[in-house]
Scaffold this motif. Structure first.
Motif, short mmCIF file in Angstrom:
data_model
loop_
_atom_site.label_atom_id
_atom_site.label_comp_id
_atom_site.label_asym_id
_atom_site.label_seq_id
_atom_site.Cartn_x
_atom_site.Cartn_y
_atom_site.Cartn_z
N ASN A 1 -7.96 3.79 -14.89
CA ASN A 1 -9.39 3.52 -14.79
C ASN A 1 -9.88 4.11 -13.46
OD1 ASN A 1 -11.94 2.49 -15.11
ND2 ASN A 1 -11.36 0.35 -14.83
N PRO A 2 -10.22 5.40 -13.44
CA PRO A 2 -10.55 6.07 -12.18
C PRO A 2 -11.62 5.35 -11.36
CG PRO A 2 -10.45 7.67 -13.95
CD PRO A 2 -10.36 6.31 -14.59
N LYS A 3 -11.41 5.40 -10.07
CA LYS A 3 -12.33 4.87 -9.06
C LYS A 3 -12.44 3.35 -9.07
CE LYS A 3 -15.01 9.07 -8.73
NZ LYS A 3 -16.20 9.77 -9.15
N SER A 4 -11.68 2.67 -9.91
CA SER A 4 -11.73 1.20 -9.89
C SER A 4 -10.93 0.68 -8.70
CB SER A 4 -11.20 0.63 -11.20
OG SER A 4 -9.83 0.95 -11.38
N SER A 5 -11.31 -0.47 -8.22
CA SER A 5 -10.69 -1.04 -7.02
C SER A 5 -9.48 -1.90 -7.38
CB SER A 5 -11.71 -1.90 -6.27
OG SER A 5 -11.99 -3.08 -7.01
N ALA A 6 -8.68 -2.17 -6.38
CA ALA A 6 -7.54 -3.06 -6.56
C ALA A 6 -8.03 -4.44 -7.00
CB ALA A 6 -6.73 -3.16 -5.27
N LEU A 7 -9.08 -4.92 -6.36
CA LEU A 7 -9.60 -6.25 -6.70
C LEU A 7 -10.15 -6.30 -8.12
CD1 LEU A 7 -10.04 -9.13 -5.77
CD2 LEU A 7 -12.26 -8.41 -4.84
N SER A 8 -10.85 -5.26 -8.56
CA SER A 8 -11.37 -5.29 -9.93
C SER A 8 -10.23 -5.26 -10.95
CB SER A 8 -12.36 -4.15 -10.17
OG SER A 8 -11.73 -2.90 -10.14
N ASN A 9 -9.15 -4.56 -10.64
CA ASN A 9 -8.00 -4.57 -11.55
C ASN A 9 -7.29 -5.92 -11.54
OD1 ASN A 9 -7.46 -1.80 -12.88
ND2 ASN A 9 -8.16 -1.32 -10.81
N TYR B 1 1.93 -6.19 -7.93
CA TYR B 1 1.13 -5.61 -6.84
C TYR B 1 0.14 -4.60 -7.41
CZ TYR B 1 4.85 -7.48 -3.88
OH TYR B 1 5.74 -8.32 -3.27
N ILE B 2 -0.97 -4.43 -6.68
CA ILE B 2 -1.93 -3.37 -6.97
C ILE B 2 -2.25 -2.69 -5.64
CG2 ILE B 2 -4.18 -2.75 -7.92
CD1 ILE B 2 -4.11 -5.47 -9.42
N VAL B 3 -2.12 -1.37 -5.62
CA VAL B 3 -2.46 -0.59 -4.43
C VAL B 3 -3.81 0.06 -4.67
CG1 VAL B 3 -1.74 1.26 -2.87
CG2 VAL B 3 0.00 -0.15 -4.00
N GLY B 4 -4.76 -0.17 -3.76
CA GLY B 4 -6.12 0.29 -3.93
C GLY B 4 -6.40 1.67 -3.38
N HIS C 1 -6.48 5.23 -8.59
CA HIS C 1 -6.58 6.69 -8.46
C HIS C 1 -8.05 7.11 -8.58
CE1 HIS C 1 -6.77 6.55 -12.89
NE2 HIS C 1 -5.88 5.59 -12.73
N PRO C 2 -8.41 8.25 -7.96
CA PRO C 2 -9.83 8.63 -7.92
C PRO C 2 -10.37 9.31 -9.16
CG PRO C 2 -8.52 10.14 -6.60
CD PRO C 2 -7.59 9.06 -7.08
N ASP C 3 -9.49 9.87 -10.02
CA ASP C 3 -10.00 10.62 -11.17
C ASP C 3 -8.97 10.57 -12.31
OD1 ASP C 3 -7.97 12.55 -10.58
OD2 ASP C 3 -9.32 13.59 -9.24
N TRP C 4 -9.30 11.23 -13.42
CA TRP C 4 -8.42 11.19 -14.59
C TRP C 4 -7.16 12.04 -14.43
CZ3 TRP C 4 -8.15 7.50 -17.85
CH2 TRP C 4 -9.29 6.74 -18.13
#
Length: 164
Positions: free
Chosen positions: A33-41, A61-64, A96-99
């Motif tokens: 999900n490009p550009k999504s944040s760690a918190l939103s995930n 873990y989620i790395v933002g 990640h920033p893009d597809w």
């Protein structure tokens, strides 16, 4: 390294509270999900508790995108991230920033540091104990590191160097 602890609420869909007795592998994912944040995930995993979609998913873990790290599940509990590997591995989702799926420098550096710390903690060798989700299930995840296996080899080597 700073790790924000935002544990998921206990529920059957994302935090089942099943024991993880021994960590023998780390499984790396991309959030898809490009550009999504760690918190939103993290919040996506939290909202699965409602059971509306009957989806089972989570990670430890989620790395933002800015290198922040959120822990969603304690290391001694299973997360739903890699099917048969859930019982012996920690799951790390990576933003990640893009597809294309290549991690930003901030994200990459934080992922390397997190993996090195976890490898030291559990006595793992990143050259053989770091897996892509793809290595477990055949899913194209993390996409960039499936499409570019040489980048995956370099990532594991960078974790090894960080440990030295």
């Amino acid at each position: 390294m700073p790790i924000q602890t935002h544990y998921l609420t206990s529920n059957p869909y994302s935090r089942p509270r099943l024991p993880l007795y021994k960590v023998t592998k780390l499984v790396i994912h991309w959030v898809g999900n490009p550009k999504s944040s760690a918190l939103s995930n993290r919040n996506y995993f939290e909202n699965l508790k409602l059971g509306r979609t009957k989806t089972y998913a989570s990670s430890h873990y989620i790395v933002g995108l800015d290198g922040e790290v959120i822990q969603c599940i304690p290391d001694n509990e299973r997360a739903y991230h890699a099917k048969s590997a859930n019982s012996y591995s920690l799951g790390i989702e990576t933003c990640h920033p893009d597809w294309e799926g290549q991690f930003s420098n901030c994200t990459y550096d934080a992922l390397i540091a997190l993996c090195a710390m976890l490898c030291k903690k559990y006595g793992l060798d990143p050259r053989k104990d770091l897996l892509r989700h793809y290595d477990v299930t055949g899913k194209c995840c993390p996409k960039y590191y499936v499409v570019h296996p040489e980048a995956w080899t370099q990532l594991k080597e960078d974790v090894h160097k960080q440990m030295c």
